[in-house]
Design a protein around this motif. Sequence first.
Motif, PDB file in Angstrom:
ATOM      1  N   SER A  51      37.509 -28.351  33.655  1.00 40.25           N
ATOM      2  CA  SER A  51      38.422 -27.618  32.780  1.00 40.25           C
ATOM      3  C   SER A  51      39.012 -26.392  33.471  1.00 40.25           C
ATOM      4  CB  SER A  51      37.723 -27.212  31.484  1.00 40.25           C
ATOM      5  OG  SER A  51      36.662 -26.314  31.758  1.00 40.25           O
ATOM      6  N   ARG A  52      38.370 -25.955  34.551  1.00 45.32           N
ATOM      7  CA  ARG A  52      38.886 -24.822  35.331  1.00 45.32           C
ATOM      8  C   ARG A  52      39.546 -25.277  36.633  1.00 45.32           C
ATOM      9  NH1 ARG A  52      37.129 -20.100  33.188  1.00 45.32           N
ATOM     10  NH2 ARG A  52      37.828 -18.923  34.981  1.00 45.32           N
ATOM     11  N   GLU A  74      58.281 -18.628  32.662  1.00 43.62           N
ATOM     12  CA  GLU A  74      57.660 -18.440  33.975  1.00 43.62           C
ATOM     13  C   GLU A  74      56.652 -17.298  33.940  1.00 43.62           C
ATOM     14  OE1 GLU A  74      58.801 -17.981  38.702  1.00 43.62           O
ATOM     15  OE2 GLU A  74      60.406 -17.919  37.219  1.00 43.62           O
ATOM     16  N   ARG A  75      57.035 -16.170  33.332  1.00 42.09           N
ATOM     17  CA  ARG A  75      56.118 -15.029  33.233  1.00 42.09           C
ATOM     18  C   ARG A  75      54.904 -15.382  32.381  1.00 42.09           C
ATOM     19  NH1 ARG A  75      54.528 -11.821  36.054  1.00 42.09           N
ATOM     20  NH2 ARG A  75      53.985 -10.334  34.455  1.00 42.09           N
ATOM     21  N   ILE A  76      55.116 -16.097  31.298  1.00 43.68           N
ATOM     22  CA  ILE A  76      54.000 -16.493  30.439  1.00 43.68           C
ATOM     23  C   ILE A  76      52.997 -17.305  31.247  1.00 43.68           C
ATOM     24  CG2 ILE A  76      53.339 -17.969  28.493  1.00 43.68           C
ATOM     25  CD1 ILE A  76      56.038 -17.089  27.167  1.00 43.68           C
ATOM     26  N   CYS A  77      53.480 -18.290  31.968  1.00 46.14           N
ATOM     27  CA  CYS A  77      52.574 -19.133  32.766  1.00 46.14           C
ATOM     28  C   CYS A  77      51.899 -18.336  33.871  1.00 46.14           C
ATOM     29  CB  CYS A  77      53.325 -20.338  33.321  1.00 46.14           C
ATOM     30  SG  CYS A  77      53.749 -21.551  32.041  1.00 46.14           S
ATOM     31  N   GLU A  82      45.037 -18.248  35.897  1.00 46.30           N
ATOM     32  CA  GLU A  82      44.001 -17.390  36.464  1.00 46.30           C
ATOM     33  C   GLU A  82      44.405 -16.787  37.807  1.00 46.30           C
ATOM     34  OE1 GLU A  82      39.215 -17.539  37.440  1.00 46.30           O
ATOM     35  OE2 GLU A  82      40.188 -19.269  36.540  1.00 46.30           O
ATOM     36  N   ASP A  83      45.120 -17.554  38.623  1.00 40.34           N
ATOM     37  CA  ASP A  83      45.499 -17.061  39.952  1.00 40.34           C
ATOM     38  C   ASP A  83      46.911 -16.478  39.991  1.00 40.34           C
ATOM     39  OD1 ASP A  83      47.095 -19.323  39.820  1.00 40.34           O
ATOM     40  OD2 ASP A  83      46.156 -20.340  41.518  1.00 40.34           O
ATOM     41  N   GLY A  84      47.611 -16.437  38.851  1.00 44.85           N
ATOM     42  CA  GLY A  84      48.951 -15.855  38.789  1.00 44.85           C
ATOM     43  C   GLY A  84      50.064 -16.746  39.302  1.00 44.85           C
ATOM     44  N   SER A  85      49.735 -17.978  39.670  1.00 39.68           N
ATOM     45  CA  SER A  85      50.731 -18.888  40.242  1.00 39.68           C
ATOM     46  C   SER A  85      51.641 -19.529  39.193  1.00 39.68           C
ATOM     47  CB  SER A  85      50.029 -19.998  41.023  1.00 39.68           C
ATOM     48  OG  SER A  85      49.343 -20.861  40.123  1.00 39.68           O
ATOM     49  N   GLY A  86      51.151 -19.589  37.959  1.00 45.10           N
ATOM     50  CA  GLY A  86      51.878 -20.309  36.914  1.00 45.10           C
ATOM     51  C   GLY A  86      51.318 -21.703  36.686  1.00 45.10           C
ATOM     52  N   ASP A  87      50.516 -22.190  37.648  1.00 43.96           N
ATOM     53  CA  ASP A  87      49.831 -23.468  37.474  1.00 43.96           C
ATOM     54  C   ASP A  87      48.626 -23.211  36.567  1.00 43.96           C
ATOM     55  OD1 ASP A  87      51.655 -24.248  39.390  1.00 43.96           O
ATOM     56  OD2 ASP A  87      50.176 -24.413  41.002  1.00 43.96           O
ATOM     57  N   MET A  88      48.402 -24.096  35.593  1.00 40.81           N
ATOM     58  CA  MET A  88      47.357 -23.818  34.603  1.00 40.81           C
ATOM     59  C   MET A  88      46.283 -24.881  34.528  1.00 40.81           C
ATOM     60  SD  MET A  88      49.044 -22.340  31.196  1.00 40.81           S
ATOM     61  CE  MET A  88      50.095 -20.936  31.165  1.00 40.81           C
ATOM     62  N   SER A  89      45.064 -24.386  34.395  1.00 39.28           N
ATOM     63  CA  SER A  89      43.924 -25.237  34.055  1.00 39.28           C
ATOM     64  C   SER A  89      43.903 -25.363  32.530  1.00 39.28           C
ATOM     65  CB  SER A  89      42.622 -24.590  34.532  1.00 39.28           C
ATOM     66  OG  SER A  89      42.371 -23.399  33.794  1.00 39.28           O
ATOM     67  N   PHE A  90      43.035 -26.236  32.023  1.00 41.22           N
ATOM     68  CA  PHE A  90      42.919 -26.333  30.567  1.00 41.22           C
ATOM     69  C   PHE A  90      42.461 -25.013  29.981  1.00 41.22           C
ATOM     70  CE2 PHE A  90      40.391 -27.049  26.724  1.00 41.22           C
ATOM     71  CZ  PHE A  90      41.436 -27.418  25.882  1.00 41.22           C
ATOM     72  N   ASP A  91      41.531 -24.325  30.637  1.00 46.14           N
ATOM     73  CA  ASP A  91      41.058 -23.038  30.137  1.00 46.14           C
ATOM     74  C   ASP A  91      42.218 -22.046  30.000  1.00 46.14           C
ATOM     75  OD1 ASP A  91      38.602 -24.277  30.287  1.00 46.14           O
ATOM     76  OD2 ASP A  91      37.705 -22.807  31.653  1.00 46.14           O
TER      77      ASP A  91
END
Length: 189
Positions: A51-52, A74-77, A82-91
């Motif tokens: 999930s992370r 883009e800013r929301i993502c 977690e790493d500020g990239s905009g790519d998201m894990s489920f968490d």
Amino acid sequence: MGNKLSIFTEDQLEAYQDCTFFTRKEILRIFRRFREISPQRVPVNMRDGKSRRVKIPFTELELISELRENPFRERICQVFSEDGSGDMSFDDFLDMFSVFSEIAPRDIKCVYAFKIYDFDGDNHLSRYDLQQTLRCLTRNGLTEEEISFVVDKVLEEADLDDDGLLSYIEFEHVISRSPDFLNTFHIRI
């Protein structure tokens, strides 16, 4: 019950309930939404830290109906990843929907709104941040002179210590006088 356990452990579901504003049923619905975005990337079983670790790229996330028309997508993502990239894990995805839920309290929404508008990440809203915010809000519909005029007016009204920046406290004060804030700072899933 077996379906819930096949996706997440009981401990994961309890932790999600403790850390969000969602019920188990809502958490599972949000997971289904997350998986729909990229079924080839997101496994059905999210135990063992998946999930992370499993992430959906911003280029896919920005296309979902909940974000597609949002000028701040883009800013929301970036803020919620977690790493500020905009790519998201489920968490990350669950956290985003929790903050944008209708039942999240004003103070939590205010913290995240400030982070979203703080484009340079310096914990203040500078002229640059306010200009970027206006560009997003108006979808680049204002001239540079109009943007400068509005930024001057915002700072004149909200910059209580006259340092040319809005601190979180000053921003919170502005938000507290905005009755529409809670109605506009949400995403429905």
